[in-house]
Design a protein around this motif. Structure first.
Motif, PDB file in Angstrom:
ATOM      1  N   LEU A  69      89.331  52.227  32.648  1.00 15.65           N
ATOM      2  CA  LEU A  69      90.729  52.264  33.057  1.00 15.65           C
ATOM      3  C   LEU A  69      91.231  53.697  33.126  1.00 15.65           C
ATOM      4  CD1 LEU A  69      93.276  50.639  33.745  1.00 15.65           C
ATOM      5  CD2 LEU A  69      93.780  50.581  31.298  1.00 15.65           C
ATOM      6  N   LEU A  70      90.892  54.512  32.140  1.00 19.97           N
ATOM      7  CA  LEU A  70      91.296  55.912  32.126  1.00 19.97           C
ATOM      8  C   LEU A  70      90.677  56.666  33.299  1.00 19.97           C
ATOM      9  CD1 LEU A  70      92.823  58.135  30.660  1.00 19.97           C
ATOM     10  CD2 LEU A  70      90.785  58.529  29.284  1.00 19.97           C
ATOM     11  N   LYS A  71      89.426  56.366  33.595  1.00 19.93           N
ATOM     12  CA  LYS A  71      88.747  57.006  34.728  1.00 19.93           C
ATOM     13  C   LYS A  71      89.429  56.621  36.046  1.00 19.93           C
ATOM     14  CE  LYS A  71      84.168  57.648  36.696  1.00 19.93           C
ATOM     15  NZ  LYS A  71      82.759  57.282  36.621  1.00 19.93           N
ATOM     16  N   ALA A  72      89.837  55.366  36.199  1.00 18.07           N
ATOM     17  CA  ALA A  72      90.519  54.917  37.416  1.00 18.07           C
ATOM     18  C   ALA A  72      91.880  55.582  37.563  1.00 18.07           C
ATOM     19  CB  ALA A  72      90.670  53.398  37.394  1.00 18.07           C
ATOM     20  N   ILE A  73      92.601  55.750  36.466  1.00 22.63           N
ATOM     21  CA  ILE A  73      93.905  56.417  36.510  1.00 22.63           C
ATOM     22  C   ILE A  73      93.733  57.880  36.892  1.00 22.63           C
ATOM     23  CG2 ILE A  73      95.845  57.192  35.083  1.00 22.63           C
ATOM     24  CD1 ILE A  73      95.569  54.534  33.560  1.00 22.63           C
ATOM     25  N   GLN A  74      92.750  58.547  36.332  1.00 24.68           N
ATOM     26  CA  GLN A  74      92.507  59.942  36.680  1.00 24.68           C
ATOM     27  C   GLN A  74      92.102  60.080  38.146  1.00 24.68           C
ATOM     28  OE1 GLN A  74      89.576  60.991  33.777  1.00 24.68           O
ATOM     29  NE2 GLN A  74      91.098  61.549  32.228  1.00 24.68           N
ATOM     30  N   CYS A  90      93.071  58.113  40.615  1.00 23.74           N
ATOM     31  CA  CYS A  90      94.290  57.927  41.419  1.00 23.74           C
ATOM     32  C   CYS A  90      95.168  59.167  41.366  1.00 23.74           C
ATOM     33  CB  CYS A  90      95.079  56.713  40.938  1.00 23.74           C
ATOM     34  SG  CYS A  90      94.272  55.154  41.298  1.00 23.74           S
ATOM     35  N   ARG A  91      95.239  59.802  40.225  1.00 24.20           N
ATOM     36  CA  ARG A  91      96.077  61.017  40.107  1.00 24.20           C
ATOM     37  C   ARG A  91      95.486  62.178  40.904  1.00 24.20           C
ATOM     38  NH1 ARG A  91      98.046  61.041  33.833  1.00 24.20           N
ATOM     39  NH2 ARG A  91      99.498  59.302  34.062  1.00 24.20           N
ATOM     40  N   SER A  92      94.178  62.198  41.072  1.00 23.75           N
ATOM     41  CA  SER A  92      93.576  63.286  41.856  1.00 23.75           C
ATOM     42  C   SER A  92      93.978  63.166  43.316  1.00 23.75           C
ATOM     43  CB  SER A  92      92.062  63.282  41.708  1.00 23.75           C
ATOM     44  OG  SER A  92      91.500  62.150  42.338  1.00 23.75           O
ATOM     45  N   TYR A  93      94.178  61.940  43.812  1.00 28.20           N
ATOM     46  CA  TYR A  93      94.650  61.741  45.193  1.00 28.20           C
ATOM     47  C   TYR A  93      96.111  62.154  45.329  1.00 28.20           C
ATOM     48  CZ  TYR A  93      90.486  59.370  46.832  1.00 28.20           C
ATOM     49  OH  TYR A  93      89.226  59.082  47.224  1.00 28.20           O
ATOM     50  N   GLU A  94      96.923  61.968  44.282  1.00 22.49           N
ATOM     51  CA  GLU A  94      98.325  62.341  44.330  1.00 22.49           C
ATOM     52  C   GLU A  94      98.512  63.850  44.412  1.00 22.49           C
ATOM     53  OE1 GLU A  94     100.226  60.714  40.929  1.00 22.49           O
ATOM     54  OE2 GLU A  94     100.124  58.660  41.670  1.00 22.49           O
ATOM     55  N   SER A  95      97.643  64.603  43.780  1.00 23.30           N
ATOM     56  CA  SER A  95      97.794  66.057  43.755  1.00 23.30           C
ATOM     57  C   SER A  95      97.389  66.704  45.055  1.00 23.30           C
ATOM     58  CB  SER A  95      96.982  66.649  42.606  1.00 23.30           C
ATOM     59  OG  SER A  95      95.603  66.414  42.806  1.00 23.30           O
ATOM     60  N   ASP A  96      96.635  65.984  45.909  1.00 20.36           N
ATOM     61  CA  ASP A  96      96.209  66.548  47.197  1.00 20.36           C
ATOM     62  C   ASP A  96      97.315  66.599  48.210  1.00 20.36           C
ATOM     63  OD1 ASP A  96      93.706  66.930  46.217  1.00 20.36           O
ATOM     64  OD2 ASP A  96      92.896  65.082  47.078  1.00 20.36           O
TER      65      ASP A  96
END
Length: 78
Positions: free
Chosen positions: A65-70, A72-78
């Motif tokens: 779950l933590l890996k999936a959240i991280q 998703c956040r990497s796509y937000e920062s792009d």
């Protein structure tokens, strides 16, 4: 070690279940107003996604779950 269960997620899932029941059982009436039925459907529409997201959060192991959240956040920062 046993993982402590987050009761707030269980409460969210219960609320989502109640919303699904409300969505699928409109109030029977001879003079049912279309505005009431459409607004009920509008306000209960998020319950489907909410139920699946909360169920996934309760089923997935915490590391995944933590890996999936991280991810998703990497796509937000792009």
């Amino acid at each position: 070690m046993i993982k402590q269960r987050d009761l707030s997620l269980d409460l969210l899932r219960i609320v989502a279940c109640v919303m699904v029941v409300m969505m699928h059982s409109p109030i029977p009436s001879d003079n049912s107003d279309g505005i009431i039925l459409s607004s009920l459907s509008y306000f209960t529409a998020p319950c489907i996604g909410l139920f699946f997201m909360v169920s996934g959060a309760l089923i997935l192991p915490p590391q995944l779950l933590l890996k999936a959240i991280q991810h998703c956040r990497s796509y937000e920062s792009d």
